[in-house]
Design an enzyme around this catalytic site. Sequence first.
Site, mmCIF file in Angstrom:
data_model
loop_
_atom_site.group_PDB
_atom_site.id
_atom_site.type_symbol
_atom_site.label_atom_id
_atom_site.label_comp_id
_atom_site.label_asym_id
_atom_site.label_seq_id
_atom_site.Cartn_x
_atom_site.Cartn_y
_atom_site.Cartn_z
ATOM 1 N N GLY A 1 0.807 -1.208 0.000
ATOM 2 C CA GLY A 1 0.000 0.000 0.000
ATOM 3 C C GLY A 1 0.843 1.261 0.000
ATOM 4 O O GLY A 1 0.617 2.177 -0.784
ATOM 5 N N ALA A 2 1.828 1.300 0.898
ATOM 6 C CA ALA A 2 2.662 2.491 1.029
ATOM 7 C C ALA A 2 3.820 2.169 1.960
ATOM 8 O O ALA A 2 3.833 1.107 2.585
ATOM 9 C CB ALA A 2 1.851 3.652 1.587
ATOM 10 N N MET A 3 4.761 3.105 2.048
ATOM 11 C CA MET A 3 5.960 2.861 2.853
ATOM 12 C C MET A 3 6.371 4.114 3.611
ATOM 13 O O MET A 3 6.436 5.207 3.048
ATOM 14 C CB MET A 3 7.086 2.384 1.917
ATOM 15 C CG MET A 3 8.371 2.062 2.633
ATOM 16 S SD MET A 3 8.143 0.705 3.830
ATOM 17 C CE MET A 3 9.352 1.182 5.055
ATOM 18 N N ASN B 1 9.078 5.496 4.830
ATOM 19 C CA ASN B 1 10.442 6.031 4.829
ATOM 20 C C ASN B 1 10.503 7.387 5.537
ATOM 21 O O ASN B 1 9.669 8.251 5.298
ATOM 22 C CB ASN B 1 10.928 6.210 3.392
ATOM 23 C CG ASN B 1 10.561 5.038 2.517
ATOM 24 O OD1 ASN B 1 10.970 3.928 2.781
ATOM 25 N ND2 ASN B 1 9.738 5.285 1.501
ATOM 26 N N HIS C 1 -1.741 5.876 8.565
ATOM 27 C CA HIS C 1 -0.886 4.750 8.968
ATOM 28 C C HIS C 1 0.595 5.082 8.747
ATOM 29 O O HIS C 1 1.413 4.939 9.666
ATOM 30 C CB HIS C 1 -1.294 3.507 8.174
ATOM 31 C CG HIS C 1 -0.489 2.283 8.468
ATOM 32 N ND1 HIS C 1 -0.923 1.297 9.324
ATOM 33 C CD2 HIS C 1 0.733 1.887 8.032
ATOM 34 C CE1 HIS C 1 -0.007 0.351 9.390
ATOM 35 N NE2 HIS C 1 1.015 0.687 8.607
ATOM 36 N N GLU C 2 0.919 5.523 7.551
ATOM 37 C CA GLU C 2 2.330 5.796 7.257
ATOM 38 C C GLU C 2 2.833 6.977 8.088
ATOM 39 O O GLU C 2 3.958 6.965 8.578
ATOM 40 C CB GLU C 2 2.538 6.074 5.762
ATOM 41 C CG GLU C 2 2.011 4.990 4.825
ATOM 42 C CD GLU C 2 2.441 3.580 5.175
ATOM 43 O OE1 GLU C 2 3.548 3.405 5.730
ATOM 44 O OE2 GLU C 2 1.670 2.643 4.898
ATOM 45 N N HIS D 1 3.638 5.914 11.587
ATOM 46 C CA HIS D 1 4.889 5.162 11.688
ATOM 47 C C HIS D 1 6.070 6.070 12.053
ATOM 48 O O HIS D 1 7.101 5.570 12.518
ATOM 49 C CB HIS D 1 5.222 4.492 10.350
ATOM 50 C CG HIS D 1 4.701 3.087 10.199
ATOM 51 N ND1 HIS D 1 4.775 2.133 11.190
ATOM 52 C CD2 HIS D 1 4.130 2.458 9.133
ATOM 53 C CE1 HIS D 1 4.271 0.988 10.743
ATOM 54 N NE2 HIS D 1 3.861 1.150 9.503
HETATM 55 N N1 TRP Z 1 5.823 -0.925 6.184
HETATM 56 C C1 TRP Z 1 4.828 -0.815 5.152
HETATM 57 C C2 TRP Z 1 3.541 -0.486 5.865
HETATM 58 O O1 TRP Z 1 2.965 -1.275 6.508
HETATM 59 C C3 TRP Z 1 4.630 -2.095 4.378
HETATM 60 C C4 TRP Z 1 5.395 -2.223 3.127
HETATM 61 C C5 TRP Z 1 5.448 -1.346 2.119
HETATM 62 C C6 TRP Z 1 6.162 -3.320 2.715
HETATM 63 N N2 TRP Z 1 6.213 -1.851 1.118
HETATM 64 C C7 TRP Z 1 6.665 -3.043 1.447
HETATM 65 C C8 TRP Z 1 6.493 -4.523 3.295
HETATM 66 C C9 TRP Z 1 7.458 -3.935 0.743
HETATM 67 C C10 TRP Z 1 7.310 -5.429 2.612
HETATM 68 C C11 TRP Z 1 7.777 -5.122 1.358
HETATM 69 O O2 TRP Z 1 3.114 0.608 5.885
HETATM 70 ZN ZN ZN Z 2 2.785 -0.237 8.418
#
Ligand code: TRP
Ligand code: ZN
Length: 866
Positions: free
Chosen positions: A268-270, A272, A304-305, A308
Amino acid sequence: MTDALSAPIAVPAVTRREEYRAPEWTVPETALDFVLDPSATRVTARLSVRRNGAHDAPLVLDGAGQRPLSVTVDGVAADDWRIEGETLVVPLPGDDHVVETVVEIAPDRNTQLMGLYASGGNLCTQCEAEGFRRITYFPDRPDVLSTYRVRMRADKARFPVLLANGDPVAQGDGDDGTHWAEWHDPFPKPSYLFALVAGDLACNASTFTTRSGRTVALGIYVRANDLPRTDHAMHALKLSMAWDEKVYGREYDLDVFNIVAVDDFNFGAMENKGLNIFNSRYILADPDTATDYDYDAIAAVVAHEYFHNWSGNRVTCRDWFQLSLKEGFTVYRDQQFSADQGSAAVKRIEDVRSLRAAQFPEDAGPLAHPVRPESYIEIGNFYTATIYNKGAELIRMLSTILGPDAFRAGSDLYFARFDGTAATCEDFVACMEEAGGVDLTQFRRWYAQAGTPRVSATLDHQAGSARATLNLGQKVPDTPGQTGKAPQVLPLKVRLFGAETGRPLSDEQLVLLTEPSMRVTFETVTERPVVSLNRGFSAPVVIESDRSAADLAFLARHDDDPFARYEAMQQLMLDTLVAAAVEGAADHEGVIAAVADTLDDPGLDPAFVAEAVLLPSEAFVGDQLSVVDPDAVFRARESLRRDLGRRLEDRWRLSLTAEAGAPYAYTPQAKGARRLRNVALGYVAASQAVDAAALAYAQFAGADNMTDRQGALTALVGGTSDERETALDVFYNRYAGNGLVLDKWFQTQALSSRDDTAALVAQLARHPDFSLANPNRARALVGAFGVNQRAFHVAGGAGYRWLVDQLLALDALNPQTAAKLLPPLGRWRRFTPDRAALMRAELERIVARPGISKDLFEQASKSLEG
Ligand code: TRP
Ligand code: ZN
């Protein structure tokens, strides 16, 4: 031929939680220099490394797929480095050195979308969990925290925007058409939070002022055409920032917060640090292209992101077995956030529905694992509903047990104590224990034991007596590798109601079921009592109670907890559908009366009504059966749907007109009305009324928003009318070129309950717009087909064969996404013997295929064993 079959399969290595060791070398500082080019990017990494503890081990850096060009130590070319497997081993004499490596990578050939890759002509990264090692050599583990300075150089015309984590510090132009930018992130972070983006992107820029008065520059970067569709995400971001200050006391910590949307993304998203990268489906929205569901999902994922930044980035995970430390907690936080934006009751219903759709089956199948797993082959396979959604339920239970104030104190303690470090699930629980003044010894079993606990509940009452006794029992089922489990702490909210007056006979009580069995007595009973159990879904368990259909109907009408009211209705429907699936027919009267009552109750929120009158999914009905015949389940459900459609026809038609002419607005009230209208349209279609297709088409053609358009399309696609074909064509032509909407076009057809869906889906896979290379598109067709109970399980096994053909083709491009689409096949033991044998044979075909990824191998081999 026989050679391939008898050749030993190289079993990939297993990583175990108990084998965790602190890193031998740390990397206090990292400087990266990228000369960006899609076909050949050069990466220079200068790592200041420090020996950690007394040992004489060489520096071992993870790597994958790159071409090593040079290694220097303290500025001198090193000649004693070696490549072992995929790691770079550098013997070092002292305790502190600067190690510089130069490698070359090819982003435009990176189809697995891990590391640095190209999407839509731009370059971006995805490093969680182990993607950073595909960019440069590094100790790619979450407990090695480093501060990063990043310099990028690229062609200025092609890549006018250069972004990385943290704050921009300098930029300039070269004399050869290139430009460069330098970014610095002052917060030490693990490599999985590294990000860079280079591309031709437009920016929706805004600001947020934190509660301490700092101004944060916000940016959402997308293709120029998509800029008008970024306002909802920007609004959600600001709401999230304010919410985390108010509810958790967490303020943002950098001067810049950027989001970039890309079309090719594995999840979905990351999160960073300072540079979130999103799947564009969780950023882009306008009323014409996004449904209400999409709007809600965008707000939830943005939140959510963002959340984090504290639960994940400021405090990260010591190792990947602790993944739920950040994911469970962060999902719980985004669920709370969403509940605060609209109807908390409806949000809870949706969350429990997705838990039951994805996590309960996982917990009951061959891929079951604890919230804190013990081992993995490929960590990418552990980004599961158990880690995320069951993990969130654990945090919710802690909050229920501690109460809101102690829970907040525990969270404050956790952030204060572990800020800037890599922590464990145990660290989190210990903070809750300390701040809450409670003993959570037994609670910890929730992290260690897989399987959904089953709770039995019976209520004893003698007519005329003031006492009633609730008998509770619990059993944690066996799961692969785990048998004979100990009882867990189950926080069950219960309340008694009087069957005659409908009045409560007790206050709501929180019962902590800690033993295999237990008795709760109530002394205030003045009439026959009915028990409302697990209110608010306070524990993620399965309840087996002896409540009659009449008592469930009573609760569906009188319970004062909206979730419990919904739940009583669901249980009534479920009991009816299970009986019908097993016996071929069932009495529908109880359900029809309860649905009619719900539709007639003027005090109810239409959004709640829409949820309450929806039948449980075919999959969930199947989960209740010892042997699943998907055709029998489908027939049972369709028959009940048809009866509900016909018997309550006037009511559905009335619901269809509610606010139907009102212009689109994104308000809770308008959303609720749309939701109920679309549920009603489904029931009219199910009734097989002669004008059903005409009604649906009228809504389709007249809609001024995607929710109504897509709702009407879904109603049509399950049927065989001419309007179906027209609507599909109109929809396709209207949105040609909009990938996210084309995904809906594919997905709606893949979810259809028509008899010929398996054949239609196979045909759609040959459509010019279909491609396995884009994960959203692959999920829209292949993923949706896998969860379509009727089509996937079509007699003869054509659905299974098609799925595996797609998985094997996808595995060669993108193993992580392929492996995520396998679980429907892993349920083979639950189905009729003919189907089970065909499914098993397809799993065996995967495992026998030479050269498959460890991702797919782990899923398939565990599905065969479990
Ligand atoms: N940490 C991300 C989230 O939950 C999850 C995620 C995004 C992810 N891209 C990924 C996990 C690629 C494994 C591989 O918001
Ligand atoms: Zn997450």
